[in-house]
Design a protein around this motif. Structure first.
Motif, PDB file in Angstrom:
ATOM      1  N   ILE A  17       0.874  -1.147   0.098  1.00  0.00           N
ATOM      2  CA  ILE A  17       0.062  -0.065   0.082  1.00  0.00           C
ATOM      3  C   ILE A  17       0.978   1.325   0.012  1.00  0.00           C
ATOM      4  O   ILE A  17       0.729   2.229  -0.692  1.00  0.00           O
ATOM      5  CB  ILE A  17      -0.975   0.018   1.187  1.00  0.00           C
ATOM      6  N   MET A  21       0.780   3.932  -2.622  1.00  0.00           N
ATOM      7  CA  MET A  21       0.545   5.606  -2.230  1.00  0.00           C
ATOM      8  C   MET A  21       1.623   6.591  -2.789  1.00  0.00           C
ATOM      9  O   MET A  21       1.454   7.817  -2.938  1.00  0.00           O
ATOM     10  CB  MET A  21       0.230   5.662  -0.734  1.00  0.00           C
ATOM     11  N   GLU A  22       2.866   6.115  -2.843  1.00  0.00           N
ATOM     12  CA  GLU A  22       3.900   6.754  -3.430  1.00  0.00           C
ATOM     13  C   GLU A  22       3.741   7.341  -4.730  1.00  0.00           C
ATOM     14  O   GLU A  22       4.008   8.437  -4.979  1.00  0.00           O
ATOM     15  CB  GLU A  22       5.306   5.949  -3.231  1.00  0.00           C
ATOM     16  N   GLY A  25      -0.560   8.867  -4.212  1.00  0.00           N
ATOM     17  CA  GLY A  25      -0.968   9.684  -3.145  1.00  0.00           C
ATOM     18  C   GLY A  25      -0.679  11.127  -3.041  1.00  0.00           C
ATOM     19  O   GLY A  25      -1.160  11.877  -2.277  1.00  0.00           O
TER      20      GLY A  25
END
Length: 113
Positions: A17, A21-22, A25
Motif C-alpha cells: 500500500i 501511495m507513493e 498519493g
C-alpha cells in the motif's frame, strides 16, 4: 483495535500500500489519471480539466507518473510542437482503484464538510 495481522490480510506483503501511495498519493495525481483514462491528452487539456492545478505542479506530477511508467509522453514534430500523455498498461491497472475511490466518495462524501 486492528492488529498487524489484520494489515497483512489486506497486503500480500508489507509495504504494498505504501508503494502504491507513493505513486498515486500526491494531490492531483488521481485526477490526472482519471482524465487520462478517457484517452491521450495534451498538457493544456489536462490543465483545464484538472481545475485548480498550477502548471508547475501538473508538470511535476506528469514527470513522476512517466518516471514510474504509469503514463507515456509522446512528442510530435509539428508546428506548433505537440506533446500528448497517455496511460500505459500499468496505468490502466490503477483504474479499478480509482473506481473504488469514486464509489467510496459517492457513498461517504458530505457536501456539508
Amino acid at each position: 483495535m486492528k492488529t498487524k495481522s489484520s494489515a497483512k490480510a489486506i497486503e500480500p506483503r508489507a509495504g504494498c500500500i505504501a508503494s502504491a501511495m507513493e505513486i498515486i498519493g500526491n494531490k492531483w495525481t488521481a485526477l490526472i489519471l482519471r482524465d487520462l483514462y478517457a484517452g491521450p491528452r495534451r498538457f493544456t487539456e489536462l490543465e483545464k480539466s484538472v481545475t485548480g492545478i498550477n502548471p508547475r505542479t501538473l508538470s511535476q506530477r506528469l514527470d513522476d507518473l512517466e518516471k514510474h511508467a504509469i503514463i507515456t509522453k509522446q512528442s510530435f514534430c509539428e508546428v506548433p510542437p505537440r506533446t500528448e500523455y497517455a496511460l500505459t498498461k500499468k496505468g490502466e491497472a490503477l483504474m479499478p482503484v480509482l473506481r473504488q475511490m469514486a464509489e467510496w466518495g459517492t457513498r461517504y462524501y458530505s457536501a456539508a464538510k
